[in-house]
Design a protein around this motif. Structure first.
Motif, mmCIF file in Angstrom:
data_model
loop_
_atom_site.group_PDB
_atom_site.id
_atom_site.type_symbol
_atom_site.label_atom_id
_atom_site.label_comp_id
_atom_site.label_asym_id
_atom_site.label_seq_id
_atom_site.Cartn_x
_atom_site.Cartn_y
_atom_site.Cartn_z
ATOM 1 N N GLN A 294 -7.025 4.825 4.224
ATOM 2 C CA GLN A 294 -8.156 5.575 3.671
ATOM 3 C C GLN A 294 -9.446 5.175 4.369
ATOM 4 O O GLN A 294 -9.598 4.045 4.834
ATOM 5 C CB GLN A 294 -8.277 5.305 2.168
ATOM 6 N N VAL A 295 -10.365 6.131 4.423
ATOM 7 C CA VAL A 295 -11.712 5.894 4.923
ATOM 8 C C VAL A 295 -12.699 6.470 3.919
ATOM 9 O O VAL A 295 -12.509 7.592 3.431
ATOM 10 C CB VAL A 295 -11.924 6.550 6.302
ATOM 11 N N VAL A 320 -8.816 14.284 11.382
ATOM 12 C CA VAL A 320 -8.449 12.999 10.794
ATOM 13 C C VAL A 320 -6.942 12.785 10.949
ATOM 14 O O VAL A 320 -6.155 13.737 10.850
ATOM 15 C CB VAL A 320 -8.850 12.985 9.296
ATOM 16 N N ALA A 321 -6.537 11.545 11.212
ATOM 17 C CA ALA A 321 -5.111 11.216 11.334
ATOM 18 C C ALA A 321 -4.355 11.690 10.099
ATOM 19 O O ALA A 321 -4.861 11.617 8.969
ATOM 20 C CB ALA A 321 -4.941 9.721 11.533
ATOM 21 N N SER A 322 -3.139 12.162 10.297
ATOM 22 C CA SER A 322 -2.384 12.825 9.219
ATOM 23 C C SER A 322 -2.121 11.923 8.026
ATOM 24 O O SER A 322 -2.003 12.406 6.895
ATOM 25 C CB SER A 322 -1.062 13.354 9.771
ATOM 26 N N HIS A 323 -2.039 10.612 8.243
ATOM 27 C CA HIS A 323 -1.727 9.706 7.124
ATOM 28 C C HIS A 323 -2.969 9.124 6.465
ATOM 29 O O HIS A 323 -2.856 8.318 5.542
ATOM 30 C CB HIS A 323 -0.832 8.562 7.609
ATOM 31 N N VAL A 324 -4.168 9.526 6.917
ATOM 32 C CA VAL A 324 -5.415 8.955 6.411
ATOM 33 C C VAL A 324 -6.105 9.922 5.453
ATOM 34 O O VAL A 324 -6.243 11.112 5.737
ATOM 35 C CB VAL A 324 -6.371 8.603 7.576
ATOM 36 N N ARG A 325 -6.567 9.398 4.332
ATOM 37 C CA ARG A 325 -7.420 10.145 3.412
ATOM 38 C C ARG A 325 -8.863 9.776 3.745
ATOM 39 O O ARG A 325 -9.266 8.624 3.583
ATOM 40 C CB ARG A 325 -7.108 9.780 1.960
ATOM 41 N N CYS A 326 -9.624 10.726 4.210
ATOM 42 C CA CYS A 326 -11.026 10.481 4.572
ATOM 43 C C CYS A 326 -11.916 11.146 3.533
ATOM 44 O O CYS A 326 -11.847 12.368 3.338
ATOM 45 C CB CYS A 326 -11.325 11.027 5.961
ATOM 46 N N ILE A 327 -12.740 10.351 2.852
ATOM 47 C CA ILE A 327 -13.580 10.831 1.755
ATOM 48 C C ILE A 327 -15.045 10.657 2.144
ATOM 49 O O ILE A 327 -15.487 9.555 2.476
ATOM 50 C CB ILE A 327 -13.284 10.046 0.461
ATOM 51 N N ILE A 328 -15.783 11.747 2.117
ATOM 52 C CA ILE A 328 -17.209 11.736 2.446
ATOM 53 C C ILE A 328 -18.008 11.906 1.157
ATOM 54 O O ILE A 328 -17.758 12.839 0.387
ATOM 55 C CB ILE A 328 -17.580 12.880 3.416
ATOM 56 N N ARG A 376 -4.919 0.001 2.673
ATOM 57 C CA ARG A 376 -6.039 -0.570 3.413
ATOM 58 C C ARG A 376 -7.078 0.516 3.665
ATOM 59 O O ARG A 376 -6.749 1.619 4.100
ATOM 60 C CB ARG A 376 -5.535 -1.137 4.733
ATOM 61 N N CYS A 377 -8.351 0.191 3.402
ATOM 62 C CA CYS A 377 -9.435 1.166 3.512
ATOM 63 C C CYS A 377 -10.557 0.631 4.397
ATOM 64 O O CYS A 377 -10.954 -0.537 4.268
ATOM 65 C CB CYS A 377 -9.988 1.488 2.122
ATOM 66 N N VAL A 378 -11.060 1.475 5.278
ATOM 67 C CA VAL A 378 -12.316 1.202 5.990
ATOM 68 C C VAL A 378 -13.411 1.932 5.227
ATOM 69 O O VAL A 378 -13.331 3.147 5.026
ATOM 70 C CB VAL A 378 -12.275 1.681 7.449
ATOM 71 N N SER A 379 -14.419 1.202 4.785
ATOM 72 C CA SER A 379 -15.407 1.780 3.881
ATOM 73 C C SER A 379 -16.824 1.397 4.282
ATOM 74 O O SER A 379 -17.083 0.265 4.709
ATOM 75 C CB SER A 379 -15.140 1.312 2.454
ATOM 76 N N THR A 380 -17.746 2.328 4.111
ATOM 77 C CA THR A 380 -19.160 2.048 4.372
ATOM 78 C C THR A 380 -19.874 1.520 3.129
ATOM 79 O O THR A 380 -21.097 1.435 3.110
ATOM 80 C CB THR A 380 -19.890 3.302 4.875
ATOM 81 N N ALA A 408 -10.999 6.872 11.068
ATOM 82 C CA ALA A 408 -10.348 8.006 10.394
ATOM 83 C C ALA A 408 -9.588 8.862 11.391
ATOM 84 O O ALA A 408 -8.482 9.353 11.101
ATOM 85 C CB ALA A 408 -11.395 8.842 9.666
ATOM 86 N N LEU A 409 -10.153 9.066 12.567
ATOM 87 C CA LEU A 409 -9.486 9.867 13.599
ATOM 88 C C LEU A 409 -8.256 9.160 14.154
ATOM 89 O O LEU A 409 -7.213 9.784 14.391
ATOM 90 C CB LEU A 409 -10.450 10.164 14.742
ATOM 91 N N SER A 410 -8.370 7.859 14.359
ATOM 92 C CA SER A 410 -7.308 7.105 15.020
ATOM 93 C C SER A 410 -6.187 6.714 14.076
ATOM 94 O O SER A 410 -5.065 6.464 14.528
ATOM 95 C CB SER A 410 -7.894 5.846 15.670
#
Length: 419
Positions: A294-295, A320-328, A376-380, A408-410
């Protein structure tokens, strides 16, 4: 001995010529803020002590943002309680529904904060407002109750650390990297109950949004507050937002600091704070290739328009990569509308991201992106404590919007390259 910016604000609000670090003072408040999580407890404290009025309903701001829009029955009850209290006390600055933004972006945007003012909020990241040359700090709900009733609170005047910023940012390096670098350098208790005061010839090149980000996370170094001096960058942001008179404060040349930290912006690189402390900081390159699920880009730390623009610059025309949930998460309705007008929201949706309404959401494990076991999440956002965003064995890697978008892309932690 001269005074720091923070000491000058305290002296003014105590009606004194000067104050010194370590003194206990009773200071006049310019604003009191509370959320849907903290205000109900303050209301209960007022009721318990039969306090049936507030010092000035125009100087209280209540923002329903943490678990709002209501995520469950208890959240609905909390908001209903605060809504009823606001009506009873004549508090017009009540933000809910489509008017609600994340409090630490909303208050400056709506002109509630001006240089030289003293503000408390029942949320630890209230220190954000120091970006505008104000003293602002987080307090507990009991102190919020006292502040709403009396218009005053007691404080211990903090000593100060001066952080001298020089140079200019390299591409895809920002205010988030400044504050992560600082926290990594001095630790999560390196500025305990101190003011972090920023200065240096780099200030004209540090945007107001970056200053909000830096001050927002001052608490993650244990600081009482973070504060920038008022300059043209500040005044440009205040223009059209604040019409009342205000008095900027500037540190005296002989002000005393416990230490001085030098940060050369051109030497910074994209950074990441790995689990489970904001001080566990390393170059993002050290974690490149680490799988993520997740991002999150947004919230009170990095949900400003420049943050969204940076994310869009990286995501535009890609997916965004198919397995990633990207939340803005845009931080306020105004930022949401601006992002819509600039085509940023379309960019995000076409890239496969989810665009949320303004809310604290996943930052404190509320909703709109809670993590499951092992994720695992990358978060701002601003904290990566154990269980902060979900289950106890999930992980949060704090980073800038640029690193988050590239990741998120990778589908793995990645370093942004110039587009």
């Amino acid at each position: 001995m001269g005074m720091t910016m923070t000491q000058k604000i305290f002296a003014k609000h105590c009606g004194r010529e000067s104050v010194a670090a370590g003194e206990l003072v009773n200071a006049r408040l310019d604003l009191v803020m509370g959320s849907d999580v903290t205000t109900p407890i303050a209301i209960q404290e007022m009721e318990k002590h039969h306090l049936n009025s507030v010092f000035n309903p125009e100087k209280i701001v209540l923002v329903m943002d943490h678990f709002a829009p209501n995520k469950d029955i208890q959240a609905a009850k909390n908001c209903a309680l605060v809504r009823k209290f606001a009506q009873k006390m004549g508090i017009r600055n009540f933000y809910d529904g489509g008017h609600m933004g994340i409090e630490h972006a909303l208050l400056p945007e709506q002109g509630f904060v001006a240089p030289g003012e003293l503000i408390i909020g029942a949320d630890s990241h209230t220190c954000t407002y120091g970006a505008l040359g104000a003293f602002s700090t987080g307090i507990g709900s009991t102190d919020m109750a006292a502040g709403m009733y009396a218009g005053k609170n007691w404080f211990k005047v903090p000593s100060a650390i001066r952080v001298n910023l020089t140079g200019k940012f390299r591409p895809f390096v920002s205010g988030k990297d400044v504050i992560l670098h600082l926290i990594g350098l001095i630790g999560v208790d390196g500025a305990r109950y101190q003011s972090i005061e920023f200065s240096g010839d780099a200030l004209p090149f540090v945007s107001i949004d970056d200053r909000f980000t830096v001050c927002n996370m001052a608490i993650e170094a244990g600081a009482k507050n973070g504060i920038f001096p008022v300059d043209e960058v500040t005044k440009e942001y205040l223009s059209g937002r604040v019409s009342r008179d205000y008095e900027p404060v500037y540190a005296d040349e002989d002000a005393e600091y416990s230490r001085v930290v030098e940060i050369e912006l051109s030497k910074l690189e994209p950074l990441v704070a790995a689990p489970h402390l904001p001080s566990n900081v390393n170059a993002a390159a050290n974690y490149a290739g680490l799988h993520i699920d997740q991002v999150v880009i947004g919230c009170c730390t990095n949900g400003h328009i420049s943050d969204l623009r940076q994310a869009a610059q990286i995501l535009r025309g890609k997916h965004v990569a198919s397995h990633v949930r990207c939340i803005i998460i845009p931080a306020t309705p105004q930022i949401y509308l601006q992002a819509m007008q600039e085509g940023l929201l379309e960019c995000f949706v076409r890239a496969g991201a989810t665009v949320s309404m303004p809310t604290c959401g996943p930052c404190n494990g509320g909703h709109v992106g809670v993590l499951a076991d092992g994720e695992r999440c990358v978060s701002t956002t601003n904290r990566n404590f154990v269980g902060r965003m979900g289950t106890k064995d999930s992980e949060i890697y704090l980073a800038s919007p640029a690193v988050a978008a590239a990741s998120a892309l990778s589908g793995v932690i990645a370093i942004p390259s110039e587009v």
